[in-house]
Design an enzyme around this catalytic site. Structure first.
Site, PDB file in Angstrom:
ATOM      1  N   GLU A 154       0.842  -1.198   0.000  1.00 48.88           N
ATOM      2  CA  GLU A 154       0.000   0.000   0.000  1.00 48.88           C
ATOM      3  C   GLU A 154       0.879   1.250   0.000  1.00 48.88           C
ATOM      4  O   GLU A 154       1.985   1.256   0.534  1.00 48.88           O
ATOM      5  CB  GLU A 154      -0.941  -0.013   1.212  1.00 48.88           C
ATOM      6  CG  GLU A 154      -0.252  -0.185   2.566  1.00 48.88           C
ATOM      7  CD  GLU A 154       0.217   1.114   3.185  1.00 48.88           C
ATOM      8  OE1 GLU A 154      -0.166   2.185   2.684  1.00 48.88           O
ATOM      9  OE2 GLU A 154       0.986   1.049   4.166  1.00 48.88           O
ATOM     10  N   PHE A 155       0.343   2.313  -0.620  1.00 45.63           N
ATOM     11  CA  PHE A 155       1.026   3.608  -0.646  1.00 45.63           C
ATOM     12  C   PHE A 155       0.026   4.682  -0.226  1.00 45.63           C
ATOM     13  O   PHE A 155      -0.313   5.578  -1.003  1.00 45.63           O
ATOM     14  CB  PHE A 155       1.594   3.894  -2.036  1.00 45.63           C
ATOM     15  CG  PHE A 155       2.629   2.901  -2.485  1.00 45.63           C
ATOM     16  CD1 PHE A 155       3.944   3.003  -2.072  1.00 45.63           C
ATOM     17  CD2 PHE A 155       2.277   1.841  -3.299  1.00 45.63           C
ATOM     18  CE1 PHE A 155       4.899   2.085  -2.471  1.00 45.63           C
ATOM     19  CE2 PHE A 155       3.226   0.910  -3.716  1.00 45.63           C
ATOM     20  CZ  PHE A 155       4.543   1.038  -3.294  1.00 45.63           C
ATOM     21  N   LEU A 156      -0.460   4.579   1.007  1.00 41.69           N
ATOM     22  CA  LEU A 156      -1.503   5.463   1.508  1.00 41.69           C
ATOM     23  C   LEU A 156      -0.910   6.480   2.475  1.00 41.69           C
ATOM     24  O   LEU A 156      -0.198   6.110   3.401  1.00 41.69           O
ATOM     25  CB  LEU A 156      -2.584   4.659   2.232  1.00 41.69           C
ATOM     26  CG  LEU A 156      -3.242   3.517   1.455  1.00 41.69           C
ATOM     27  CD1 LEU A 156      -4.217   2.763   2.355  1.00 41.69           C
ATOM     28  CD2 LEU A 156      -3.948   4.040   0.208  1.00 41.69           C
ATOM     29  N   LYS A 157      -1.229   7.738   2.244  1.00 49.39           N
ATOM     30  CA  LYS A 157      -0.827   8.781   3.183  1.00 49.39           C
ATOM     31  C   LYS A 157      -1.961   9.008   4.172  1.00 49.39           C
ATOM     32  O   LYS A 157      -3.107   9.221   3.770  1.00 49.39           O
ATOM     33  CB  LYS A 157      -0.533  10.098   2.446  1.00 49.39           C
ATOM     34  CG  LYS A 157       0.617  10.030   1.464  1.00 49.39           C
ATOM     35  CD  LYS A 157       0.958  11.396   0.911  1.00 49.39           C
ATOM     36  CE  LYS A 157      -0.166  11.985   0.052  1.00 49.39           C
ATOM     37  NZ  LYS A 157      -0.400  11.261  -1.187  1.00 49.39           N
ATOM     38  N   GLU A 158      -1.646   8.967   5.467  1.00 44.25           N
ATOM     39  CA  GLU A 158      -2.671   9.266   6.452  1.00 44.25           C
ATOM     40  C   GLU A 158      -3.166  10.691   6.234  1.00 44.25           C
ATOM     41  O   GLU A 158      -2.388  11.613   6.060  1.00 44.25           O
ATOM     42  CB  GLU A 158      -2.110   9.101   7.867  1.00 44.25           C
ATOM     43  CG  GLU A 158      -1.799   7.658   8.211  1.00 44.25           C
ATOM     44  CD  GLU A 158      -1.512   7.458   9.699  1.00 44.25           C
ATOM     45  OE1 GLU A 158      -2.193   8.095  10.526  1.00 44.25           O
ATOM     46  OE2 GLU A 158      -0.610   6.672  10.006  1.00 44.25           O
ATOM     47  N   ILE A 256      10.522  18.221   1.461  1.00 46.95           N
ATOM     48  CA  ILE A 256      11.741  18.966   1.776  1.00 46.95           C
ATOM     49  C   ILE A 256      11.429  20.109   2.740  1.00 46.95           C
ATOM     50  O   ILE A 256      12.112  21.128   2.750  1.00 46.95           O
ATOM     51  CB  ILE A 256      12.469  19.490   0.519  1.00 46.95           C
ATOM     52  CG1 ILE A 256      11.593  20.468  -0.273  1.00 46.95           C
ATOM     53  CG2 ILE A 256      12.910  18.339  -0.372  1.00 46.95           C
ATOM     54  CD1 ILE A 256      12.383  21.229  -1.352  1.00 46.95           C
ATOM     55  N   GLY A 259      11.739  20.578   9.890  1.00 49.31           N
ATOM     56  CA  GLY A 259      10.875  20.634  11.061  1.00 49.31           C
ATOM     57  C   GLY A 259      11.479  19.878  12.218  1.00 49.31           C
ATOM     58  O   GLY A 259      12.699  19.690  12.304  1.00 49.31           O
ATOM     59  N   CYS A 266       4.672   4.545   9.656  1.00 48.04           N
ATOM     60  CA  CYS A 266       5.394   4.013   8.489  1.00 48.04           C
ATOM     61  C   CYS A 266       6.877   4.346   8.480  1.00 48.04           C
ATOM     62  O   CYS A 266       7.718   3.454   8.564  1.00 48.04           O
ATOM     63  CB  CYS A 266       4.735   4.527   7.206  1.00 48.04           C
ATOM     64  SG  CYS A 266       3.067   3.889   6.937  1.00 48.04           S
TER      65      CYS A 266
END
Length: 441
Positions: A154-158, A256, A259, A266
């Site tokens: 899976e390539f899911l961004k929360e 980029i 922070g 992940c």
């Protein structure tokens, strides 16, 4: 098509809801009775924008169901998706006990051909272990059943998971069987209409692709944080540097932003697992070790800024904290920078007054009731009587506060900004002492 998904956590629930949304008959299996009961009532155990409505609509349409029965799950679907957790073990490697338990359950109950799909993030070689575990059970049953194991990471961004699934950049399929490729292509056809997003490869390459993608993104973040630390010492502004390098299309602007470190379920886990895999094959992955070390160090930056302003003794201070989740649009606090900050402050004898739009319940679950932690109902309430403000998560509502009201509520007009939300020049004009990351302040 009939699909069974084991695990109703983040990946499993999003996968199940999205596959049901395009018309498939989906059954989700989980061992957590409380979670299953919540889902049957249309309640969502995680925060993901839009997921609650999609789940509720597909339950109502009869396309999405939930059960505690593994036998029912095996009987239901040609496709058997494994989407259970793979938490880091003590040595940093991925713990595969849940994946292998599901594999054995499938083999125990299957009565014919099944496609077993590894959706969980797993190390290279996991498909071989899944296959071996299933063959062992089938041999014990004296039952000869055909099956294929597929890697489909899976390539899911929360915070953007539904869009990522419904409009994917790529759909990686790792299989050694051309017939299975065509069946997977049919399953994913609704998400693959405008142009062919299917990337088909061997299983081990697919397993490595997921770790490689997350490690690359984590590397970009740690690289920028390393540059930010240099910029402070050199008197440069890392935000201007970011614009200068991001305009190069070979680099781009994604990931980029400097922070106070990355977190979540992940990046930290996957970088550690990939580094552990390298050690197992006798390779010293120095870059991966450095990425992890830089990120670990970066989470201390907000506290270091507080010490820069107040000195080393912070005992008795009350610190307002905006943001608890590891990123916006989620309530996930796994490996969150807020946790590093708060735990350090508590050790120093400080009190924390915190606000997050969605992660307060999760914070209570993790830390319980504490005399040195006050969870406030608004961002403004967190400022009342606090000595200063630390910003940890870049929620949209923090980007344009009433600075005069902020100054009036704080004992000291001090902001430590772990996400570089504001302009240092504007903060000087407003009479606020401002500490950012890599901006000479």
């Amino acid at each position: 098509m009939k699909v069974t998904i084991y695990g109703s956590g983040y990946v499993g629930l999003v996968t199940g809801a999205c596959l049901a949304q395009v018309g498939n008959d989906v059954l989700c299996v989980d061992v957590d009775e409380r979670k299953i009961n919540m889902l049957l009532n249309g309640e969502i155990p995680i925060h993901e924008p839009g997921l609650d409505k999609m789940v509720q609509a597909n339950i109502a349409a009869g396309r999405l169901k939930f059960t505690l029965s593994a036998a029912e799950g095996v009987a239901h679907g040609l496709f058997q998706f494994i989407a259970v957790g793979t938490p880091p073990d003590e040595d940093g490697s991925a713990d595969l006990r849940y994946v292998l338990t599901v594999a054995r359950s499938i083999a125990q109950h299957m009565d014919g051909y099944r496609i077993v799909v590894d959706k969980s993030t797993v190390p290279v070689g996991t498909a071989d272990r899944v296959r071996a575990a299933m063959l062992e059970v089938l041999e014990q049953r004296a039952f000869n059943a055909e099956f294929d194991v597929v890697s489909n990471p899976e390539f899911l961004k929360e915070g953007a998971a539904l869009d990522d699934f419904m409009k994917p950049d790529r759909i990686v399929i790792g299989t050694d069987n051309p017939r299975t490729t065509e069946l997977m292509r049919e399953l994913y056809a609704p998400f693959n209409r405008n142009h062919d997003r299917l990337v088909v490869m061997d299983i081990r390459s697919a397993e490595l692709t997921k770790y490689a993608a997350n490690a690359m993104l984590a590397t970009k973040i740690s690289f920028m944080n390393e540059l930010a630390n240099m910029a402070e010492l050199l008197g440069a502004d890392i935000e201007k540097v970011r614009v200068g390098i991001g305009s190069d299309p070979r680099i781009g602007y994604h990931f980029i932003y400097p922070g106070c470190g990355y977190g979540g379920s992940c990046f930290p886990k996957d970088v550690q697992a990939l580094e552990r895999t390298a050690r197992e094959i006798g390779y010293n992955a120095e870059l991966l070790s450095a990425v992890e070390a830089v990120n670990y160090r970066q989470k201390d930056k907000p506290f270091e800024k507080l010490q820069k302003h107040y000195g080393t003794n912070l005992e008795g201070k009350t610190i307002a904290v905006w943001g608890l989740a590891f990123k916006p649009n989620t309530d996930d606090m796994r490996e969150a920078s807020s946790r590093t900050l708060m735990e350090t402050l508590w050790k120093q004898g400080c009190k924390v007054q915190a606000f997050d739009p969605v992660a307060m319940e999760e914070c209570t679950r993790i830390y319980g009731q504490r005399d040195d932690l006050k969870l406030c109902q608004t961002a403004e309430a967190a400022l009342e009587g606090a000595d200063c403000l630390v910003i940890v998560t870049e929620w949209q509502q923090f980007r344009s506060p009433d600075f005069e009201a902020l100054k009036s509520k704080l004992k000291d007009p001090v902001i430590v900004d772990g996400r570089n939300l504001y302009s240092p020049e504007q903060m000087v004009k407003k009479g606020i002492t401002y500490y950012a990351i890599g901006r000479g302040c």
